[in-house]
Enzyme design. Structure first.
Site, mmCIF file in Angstrom:
data_model
loop_
_atom_site.group_PDB
_atom_site.id
_atom_site.type_symbol
_atom_site.label_atom_id
_atom_site.label_comp_id
_atom_site.label_asym_id
_atom_site.label_seq_id
_atom_site.Cartn_x
_atom_site.Cartn_y
_atom_site.Cartn_z
ATOM 1 N N GLU A 183 -21.222 -66.262 -14.687
ATOM 2 C CA GLU A 183 -21.562 -66.655 -13.257
ATOM 3 C C GLU A 183 -20.317 -66.317 -12.651
ATOM 4 O O GLU A 183 -19.297 -67.065 -12.780
ATOM 5 C CB GLU A 183 -21.852 -68.146 -13.263
ATOM 6 C CG GLU A 183 -22.527 -68.500 -12.037
ATOM 7 C CD GLU A 183 -23.390 -69.968 -12.398
ATOM 8 O OE1 GLU A 183 -24.281 -70.343 -12.694
ATOM 9 O OE2 GLU A 183 -22.251 -70.945 -12.126
ATOM 10 N N CYS A 184 -20.314 -65.357 -11.549
ATOM 11 C CA CYS A 184 -19.570 -65.005 -10.769
ATOM 12 C C CYS A 184 -17.948 -64.567 -11.367
ATOM 13 O O CYS A 184 -17.792 -63.310 -11.741
ATOM 14 C CB CYS A 184 -19.197 -66.220 -9.688
ATOM 15 S SG CYS A 184 -18.452 -65.340 -8.212
ATOM 16 N N ALA A 185 -17.371 -65.596 -11.639
ATOM 17 C CA ALA A 185 -15.824 -65.147 -12.108
ATOM 18 C C ALA A 185 -16.152 -64.556 -13.510
ATOM 19 O O ALA A 185 -15.343 -63.891 -14.247
ATOM 20 C CB ALA A 185 -14.897 -66.228 -12.404
ATOM 21 N N LEU A 195 -18.881 -63.080 -14.484
ATOM 22 C CA LEU A 195 -19.239 -61.485 -14.488
ATOM 23 C C LEU A 195 -18.242 -60.543 -14.286
ATOM 24 O O LEU A 195 -18.133 -59.561 -15.069
ATOM 25 C CB LEU A 195 -20.301 -61.711 -13.019
ATOM 26 C CG LEU A 195 -20.453 -60.294 -12.443
ATOM 27 C CD1 LEU A 195 -21.712 -59.433 -13.400
ATOM 28 C CD2 LEU A 195 -20.879 -60.432 -11.088
ATOM 29 N N SER A 243 -24.327 -62.703 -13.500
ATOM 30 C CA SER A 243 -24.529 -62.572 -11.903
ATOM 31 C C SER A 243 -23.526 -63.316 -11.142
ATOM 32 O O SER A 243 -22.649 -64.180 -11.726
ATOM 33 C CB SER A 243 -25.905 -63.261 -11.991
ATOM 34 O OG SER A 243 -26.210 -63.597 -10.539
#
Length: 449
Positions: A334-336, A338, A426
């Site tokens: 998730e975010c980081a 990714l 994502s």
């Protein structure tokens, strides 16, 4: 039946001092020997880290957009079980919510759902009598929101305080505290807000202690506690993570932690555990291998861009992550996370699980999102609808043939993320309490290997 005394700490606007007051109140009441339950309105991951230092309990989020209004009371009851007091820090201005959707996800909405009195923190640095008009406006704007008192922040002098108190004399709202301008507690910030407590633990502990001292010296704690006790009991039962059928073995789910990966909702680990996993936290900055027996990997949000050289230098762990993904083990990023799975971040080698390159930009991507799964993954089947949040200053350039994870509906239609092997990666932050099937599906995939 939930009858814990509770306060919501709100303000007319961001920058008024909510975090200082809320964290300071938590620390001051905890020092009195009370069990204090800390909460934060909205998707913010950083403030709850300071709340946890102040109280010794996990900071928990109350987000009516991502989790829905029906879960606010149960999540609050879950976090505050066995506590003497709950303090809820608001987000932005009192009535500011999801863009274009009225009071949805605002501090005012959460306070109303919890039937909790609101303490309004006012930055009084550039006003005197006008403070009465401001407070009157906020107190009368929505009859469903009960403002029980005011804390005046950034007050310049005894004379300034006297002018402010005189102006508020006829407002019907008590002044519950006065904090002087000269004694501000500085908490360092950078491109996404405050520096997380986990990155500056010793300094953060001192900052929280100083906030507690400042609030204790400037606020009427007895009056604040009396106000908190006016909150009526709630009939909502505590949220509970659903439990699966007993399994023969509990798969190990490795969860990235440490200074580079500090963004995580407390309920995620609870859901994974309830779904039958043994959750083991590791630090990608220092650990050169994944926890023994790792069957699945969760890499949440944080600041890999700040720690890119150290993450890149840990080649043994990067190789272990790549090998795990290539074996088809479930991986949720998730975010980081990714960015960590990408081939490169700002030119530095990362894990290379995803055929993509990431880089920092000056543009902030921020806001709530509606999304639908467009590919089957370890978290969701195609067609699953979720609400989430984006918060980053990076962009990702995917290679050809990338399979997206989500189709976005707000603020514009687009596809986003990656599904490859057993990987779901994502930018979208989601709150699994709203979609407990995600954790259950992930753990089932771990046990199936």
């Amino acid at each position: 039946m939930v009858s814990v005394p509770r306060l919501v700490i709100a303000a007319p606007a961001s920058g008024s001092g909510k975090t200082t007051v809320a964290t300071g109140l938590m620390a001051a009441f905890a020092e009195r020997g009370l069990a204090v339950s800390p909460h934060k309105v909205g998707p913010d991951y950083i403030d709850p880290g300071y709340h946890a230092l102040a109280t010794g309990r996990p900071g928990r989020n109350l987000d009516a957009y991502m989790c829905g209004t029906d879960l606010i009371e149960p999540l609050f009851a879950h976090g505050s079980e066995g506590c003497d007091l709950a303090v809820v820090e608001g987000v932005m201005g009192l009535f500011d919510g999801a863009s274009g959707q009225g009071e949805l996800a605002s501090t005012a909405q959460v306070a109303t759902l919890l039937r909790a009195p609101v303490v309004l923190v006012v930055d009084a640095s550039s006003q005197s009598r006008s403070v009465a008009a401001l407070v009157h406006g906020f107190a009368s704007w929505d009859p469903g929101v009960r403002i029980g008192g005011v804390i005046l922040n950034k007050v310049a002098s005894d004379r300034h305080e006297a002018l402010l108190r005189d102006a508020l004399e006829g407002s019907g709202l008590p002044v519950l505290g006065v904090l002087r301008r000269a004694a501000q507690v500085e908490t360092p910030s950078r491109h996404l807000g405050l520096v997380p407590a986990a990155e500056r633990h010793t300094d953060a502990v001192e900052a929280v202690r100083a906030m507690g001292e400042r609030v204790r010296a400037g606020c009427d704690l007895d009056a604040l506690m009396a106000l908190a006790r006016t909150a009526p009991p709630s009939a909502a039962g505590p949220w509970r993570p659903p439990a699966p059928e007993p399994a023969a073995a509990r798969p190990v789910v490795a969860v990235a932690g440490g200074p580079a990966f500090t963004f995580a909702y407390a309920e995620h680990a609870e859901l994974l555990t309830a779904a039958g996993a043994d959750v083991v936290v590791f630090d990608p900055l220092h650990d050169e291998k994944l926890p023994d027996g790792t069957a699945g990997l969760v890499v949440g949000g944080g600041f890999p861009e700040v720690y890119a050289p150290e993450l890149s230098a840990n080649e043994p762990l990067r190789a272990a992550v790549t090998a795990l993904a290539e074996r088809g083990a479930p991986v949720a990023a998730e975010c980081a996370g990714l960015l960590y799975l990408a081939r490169e971040l700002d030119g530095l080698p990362m894990c290379g699980v995803l055929d993509a390159e990431a880089r920092m930009t000056k543009r902030l991507t921020l806001g709530y999102r509606e999304a639908v799964a467009v590919s089957d993954s370890p978290l969701a089947v195609t067609g699953t609808r979720v609400r989430g949040h984006e918060f980053h200053r990076t962009v990702l350039e995917p290679g050809a043939g990338a399979v997206p994870a989500w189709g976005m509906h707000l603020p514009e239609r687009r596809v986003e993320g990656f599904v490859e092997w057993g990987v779901h990666a994502s930018y979208l932050h989601t709150h699994w309490a709203a979609s407990p099937g995600m954790a259950r599906r992930f753990v089932e995939r771990c046990g199936a290997r």
